[in-house]
Design a protein around this motif. Structure first.
Motif, PDB file in Angstrom:
ATOM      1  N   GLU A 403       0.834  -1.190   0.000  1.00 18.53           N
ATOM      2  CA  GLU A 403       0.000   0.000   0.000  1.00 18.53           C
ATOM      3  C   GLU A 403       0.869   1.240   0.000  1.00 18.53           C
ATOM      4  O   GLU A 403       2.028   1.214   0.432  1.00 18.53           O
ATOM      5  CB  GLU A 403      -0.920   0.032   1.228  1.00 18.53           C
ATOM      6  CG  GLU A 403      -1.717  -1.243   1.446  1.00 18.53           C
ATOM      7  CD  GLU A 403      -2.658  -1.144   2.639  1.00 18.53           C
ATOM      8  OE1 GLU A 403      -3.373  -0.133   2.753  1.00 18.53           O
ATOM      9  OE2 GLU A 403      -2.675  -2.080   3.451  1.00 18.53           O
ATOM     10  N   THR A 411      -4.255   9.621   2.978  1.00 16.47           N
ATOM     11  CA  THR A 411      -4.982   8.397   2.612  1.00 16.47           C
ATOM     12  C   THR A 411      -4.021   7.319   2.115  1.00 16.47           C
ATOM     13  O   THR A 411      -2.905   7.602   1.679  1.00 16.47           O
ATOM     14  CB  THR A 411      -6.014   8.681   1.511  1.00 16.47           C
ATOM     15  OG1 THR A 411      -5.329   9.233   0.351  1.00 16.47           O
ATOM     16  CG2 THR A 411      -7.058   9.682   1.990  1.00 16.47           C
ATOM     17  N   TRP A 412      -4.516   6.073   2.201  1.00  9.25           N
ATOM     18  CA  TRP A 412      -3.787   4.912   1.697  1.00  9.25           C
ATOM     19  C   TRP A 412      -4.448   4.401   0.432  1.00  9.25           C
ATOM     20  O   TRP A 412      -5.671   4.455   0.288  1.00  9.25           O
ATOM     21  CB  TRP A 412      -3.784   3.795   2.741  1.00  9.25           C
ATOM     22  CG  TRP A 412      -3.042   4.113   3.992  1.00  9.25           C
ATOM     23  CD1 TRP A 412      -3.516   4.781   5.082  1.00  9.25           C
ATOM     24  CD2 TRP A 412      -1.677   3.791   4.285  1.00  9.25           C
ATOM     25  NE1 TRP A 412      -2.539   4.896   6.043  1.00  9.25           N
ATOM     26  CE2 TRP A 412      -1.406   4.291   5.587  1.00  9.25           C
ATOM     27  CE3 TRP A 412      -0.675   3.123   3.595  1.00  9.25           C
ATOM     28  CZ2 TRP A 412      -0.169   4.143   6.198  1.00  9.25           C
ATOM     29  CZ3 TRP A 412       0.561   2.979   4.204  1.00  9.25           C
ATOM     30  CH2 TRP A 412       0.811   3.485   5.479  1.00  9.25           C
ATOM     31  N   SER A 413      -3.652   3.875  -0.472  1.00  6.99           N
ATOM     32  CA  SER A 413      -4.184   3.248  -1.682  1.00  6.99           C
ATOM     33  C   SER A 413      -3.379   1.989  -1.965  1.00  6.99           C
ATOM     34  O   SER A 413      -2.186   1.910  -1.640  1.00  6.99           O
ATOM     35  CB  SER A 413      -4.114   4.201  -2.881  1.00  6.99           C
ATOM     36  OG  SER A 413      -2.771   4.606  -3.128  1.00  6.99           O
ATOM     37  N   SER A 414      -4.039   1.003  -2.530  1.00  2.75           N
ATOM     38  CA  SER A 414      -3.340  -0.242  -2.842  1.00  2.75           C
ATOM     39  C   SER A 414      -2.446  -0.038  -4.060  1.00  2.75           C
ATOM     40  O   SER A 414      -2.714   0.785  -4.933  1.00  2.75           O
ATOM     41  CB  SER A 414      -4.333  -1.371  -3.093  1.00  2.75           C
ATOM     42  OG  SER A 414      -5.179  -1.040  -4.174  1.00  2.75           O
ATOM     43  N   THR A 415      -1.368  -0.780  -4.078  1.00  3.31           N
ATOM     44  CA  THR A 415      -0.483  -0.802  -5.240  1.00  3.31           C
ATOM     45  C   THR A 415      -0.185  -2.264  -5.553  1.00  3.31           C
ATOM     46  O   THR A 415      -0.746  -3.158  -4.928  1.00  3.31           O
ATOM     47  CB  THR A 415       0.788   0.021  -4.971  1.00  3.31           C
ATOM     48  OG1 THR A 415       1.548   0.152  -6.175  1.00  3.31           O
ATOM     49  CG2 THR A 415       1.643  -0.593  -3.876  1.00  3.31           C
TER      50      THR A 415
END
Length: 720
Positions: A403, A411-415
């Motif tokens: 992430e 904010t967090w985002s998936s990678t």
């Protein structure tokens, strides 16, 4: 835990004022009014929904029992209707189910309460479910890890019940389970270590109880345990870190109580703590942040109370808080994600209340930020050139995931996911801006390595090490090569070291250290050499030795030994060029700290931490101070803490700093370009690992320190 109101006819007593000197007030704490409910009520319930809204249900006002429900929106401070139940009820229970629905059961209704109903937040509507097997008022309701709900005790037709039953959400039915060892009304029930339910105190209708027992879901049976120091009913309880529960005040055969005590579910024992400043019952006790509990309202010797006080588990002390705007009893107190506490309704001695107010604990350098998509512990965290933070792997529900945290949005985002799920890997930012993750374990140790490309958000395998390893160190050298040292391999603890060449994606030998070691540290010195300290040898031995790797010659040499061998410690390069080593484990938890001087190759003691700790983090701040956060302070690695300390190199001393919002160990701490510190994930003594993150803002933030080295994720951590 929000206080369930007392059932039945109230007995009014006049008490002599008992003066107790209060502790120092909470600095900066305030109460502020927020929107009022449409209906005044007391003896209601309050439940936080997955949306963050608060559902308030039932209760009573001057006209009688209430069937109405309302929703509080923390974002706007406003209330809206949440529909109407099939019947008015008071002294019922409300339990959040895994589905997001809320189960409301029993209570005093127009007839004795066995009915139950479900609130659906998506349709804002109510529907009946199966009736309980027994009418109950003043019972408890506890959500089990199995998804079932345990209902225990209560009052039925002038009888204190010892019976218990289970609600199964998937079938909407109730089934009987074993009975408690005693009938109980107005007792407390808390979920504790191992998914067990601790039931304490209450009254059997004639006598106040000090007894306690534990329900074991796997056997469906109750097990009596040692009782509380004081019999108590109408008290208030709150969770504390690491499976502990705080019990405060209440009533007993000796009248109102100011005493408090803690049950430690890991140790199976009771711990005395200092008493509150005020005797009170029918109050609330709410954990605002890890180990910090707000006690508010109730009734005392001099009548209805507007006073509040705060318990700090980490220091074992009480302090006074500002008074509420209104004296309240039979109210609810609900912790909000913001760190505030919402107090709603209640009775002031003459009328039901519709008002609500918010308690703000005062300014803190810690603030919640976006949550990770999955909880994880023993992961890697790497600051990218863009200023974002890449978190990868670890133990959790999905240890191949990765992430990205964006400080600009919080904010967090998936990678892209790793090709191999791995815990306790080593990671470093390469000169190219890519990230190398190497080694780790998951049902075996890994020699493989992968490279993350921030431009594409993808991982590609690169050359594998010659030896599989975990709990090793990974250090970026000035040449752009990466040094990996030691760790735990398939045949035991390692002394070998390897060099990674990013240009070719290949590994070569970097010789061997003089001592096998894992859970050690590696620090890049201004000279370009790498300092290795401490660790464990795998045979309950913790070497005090230290050694240096010289990239110019590719050789290892010993240097001065630490004053105390240790593993799972931290090592931080200070602005002076010295290295600060803190805490760790050496057959005991260590509070000592020491300094390495590269000019002389010697170690000297410096001020000790206020709290011994290991599996903690240490971060060099822009001010030159070192922020030490969390960790474990007992041999039980699940016994993690939220305490924080600051080291001042100018004086060689430590000072306490504001606690984190969450207790955690084996987490990550990353210095951001803003000078803030991002703390993410970790172990808080329960499963799954934490997915919450928080930001530390130095009170007097100075320009951030340029990172001169990357602390590997495996350094100073216990492998799982």
């Amino acid at each position: 835990m929000s206080r369930r109101g007392r059932w039945g006819l109230a007995v009014w007593l006049v008490f002599v004022l008992f003066a107790v000197q209060g502790a120092q007030a909470q600095p900066g704490a305030t109460w502020t009014p927020t929107g009022s409910m449409s209906t005044a009520r007391y003896g209601h319930t309050a439940t936080v929904l997955p949306s963050g809204q608060v559902l308030v249900v039932g209760g009573q006002d001057s006209s009688g029992l209430l069937d109405s429900a309302e929703l509080y929106d923390p974002a706007t401070g406003l209330w809206s209707s949440a529909g109407t139940m099939s019947t008015g009820r008071i002294h019922h229970t409300a339990t959040l189910l895994p589905s997001g629905q809320v189960l409301v059961a029993g209570g005093l209704t127009n007839s004795w309460g066995s009915t139950a109903e479900l609130y659906d937040p998506w349709t804002n509507s109510w529907s009946l479910t199966s009736d309980m097997l027994t009418n109950r008022v003043g019972h408890t309701s506890t959500a089990l890890p199995t998804g079932q709900v345990l209902v225990a005790g209560g009052w039925n037709n002038n009888t204190a019940l010892d019976s218990a039953e289970l609600y199964e959400p998937w079938s909407g039915t109730w089934t009987a389970t074993s009975s408690m060892t005693a009938g109980r009304i107005s007792h407390e029930a808390m979920l504790v270590y191992g998914g067990q339910v601790l039931v304490t105190g209450g009254t059997d209708g004639l006598n106040y109880l000090a007894s306690a027992e534990i329900y074991e879901p796997w056997s469906g049976s109750w097990r009596p345990i040692s009782g509380m120091a004081s019999e108590r009913a109408y008290d208030a309880s709150a969770t504390l870190p690491s499976g502990r529960v705080l019990y405060t005040g209440g009533n007993s055969s000796n009248w109102l109580l100011a005493s408090a005590e803690v049950y430690d579910s890991y140790q199976g024992s009771w711990v005395p703590v200092t008493s509150m400043a005020t005797h009170r019952e029918d109050h609330t006790a709410t954990e605002m942040r890890s180990g910090i509990v707000l006690v508010a309202g109730g009734i005392g010797f001099n009548g209805y109370l507007d006073s509040a006080e705060v318990f700090d588990w980490w220091t074992g002390t009480w302090s006074s808080a500002p008074n509420m705007s209104t004296a309240r009893r039979f109210h609810t107190a609900t912790p909000l994600p913001s760190g505030q506490v919402l107090v709603v309704g209640g009775y002031d001695g003459s009328t039901a209340l519709a008002s609500a107010e918010l308690y703000s604990p005062g300014p803190s350098p810690w603030a919640p930020t976006g949550s990770l998509g999955t909880g994880r512990v023993n992961h890697s965290a790497t600051l990218l050139a863009s200023g974002k933070v890449l978190v990868a792997g670890g133990v959790g529900n999905a240890n191949s995931t990765a992430e990205l945290y964006d400080p600009a949005t919080g904010t967090w985002s998936s990678t892209g996911s790793l090709g191999t799920g791995r815990s306790d890997p080593g990671a470093t930012l390469l000169s190219s801006g890519k990230v190398l993750v190497v080694g780790g374990w998951s049902h075996g140790n890994f020699a493989s390595a992968e490279v993350y490309n921030p431009g594409t958000g993808t991982w590609t395998y690169t050359g594998s090490m010659s030896t599989a390893r975990r709990s090793h160190t990974v250090t970026l050298l000035p040449s752009g090569k990466v040094l990996v040292t030691g760790g735990y391999g398939n045949s035991g603890v390692l002394a070998t070291a390897e060099l990674y060449e990013p240009a070719t994606g290949t590994w070569s030998s970097a010789g061997s250290m003089s001592t096998v070691r894992y859970l050690h540290t590696a620090t890049l010195l201004p000279s370009g050499k790498v300092l290795i300290t401490g660790g464990a040898t795998g045979s309950f031995a913790y070497p005090a030795t230290a050694e240096l790797y010289d990239p110019a010659t590719g050789t290892w040499t010993t240097t001065g030994s630490l004053n105390r061998g240790r593993h799972s410690h931290t090592a931080t390069l200070l602005s002076s060029g010295q290295v600060l080593v803190t805490g760790g484990w050496s057959n005991e938890v260590l509070a000592t700290a020491e300094l390495y001087d590269p000019a002389t190759g010697t170690w000297s003691s410096t001020g000790s931490l206020g709290t011994g700790r290991f599996i903690h983090t240490a971060t060099l701040l822009g001010s030159g101070q070192v922020l030490v956060a969390g960790g474990a302070y007992s041999p039980n690695m699940n016994d993690t803490i939220a305490t924080v300390e600051l080291y001042d190199p100018a004086t060689g001393t430590w000072s306490p700093a504001s606690h984190m919002l969450n207790h955690r160990g084996s987490h990550s701490a990353t210095l951001l370009p803003s000078g803030q510190v991002l703390v993410a994930g970790g172990d808080n003594g329960s499963w799954p690992p934490l997915n919450v993150a928080e930001l530390y803002t130095p009170p007097q933030s100075s320009s951030p320190v340029k990172q001169r080295f990357v602390v590997p994720s495996g350094s100073g951590r216990i492998s799982r």
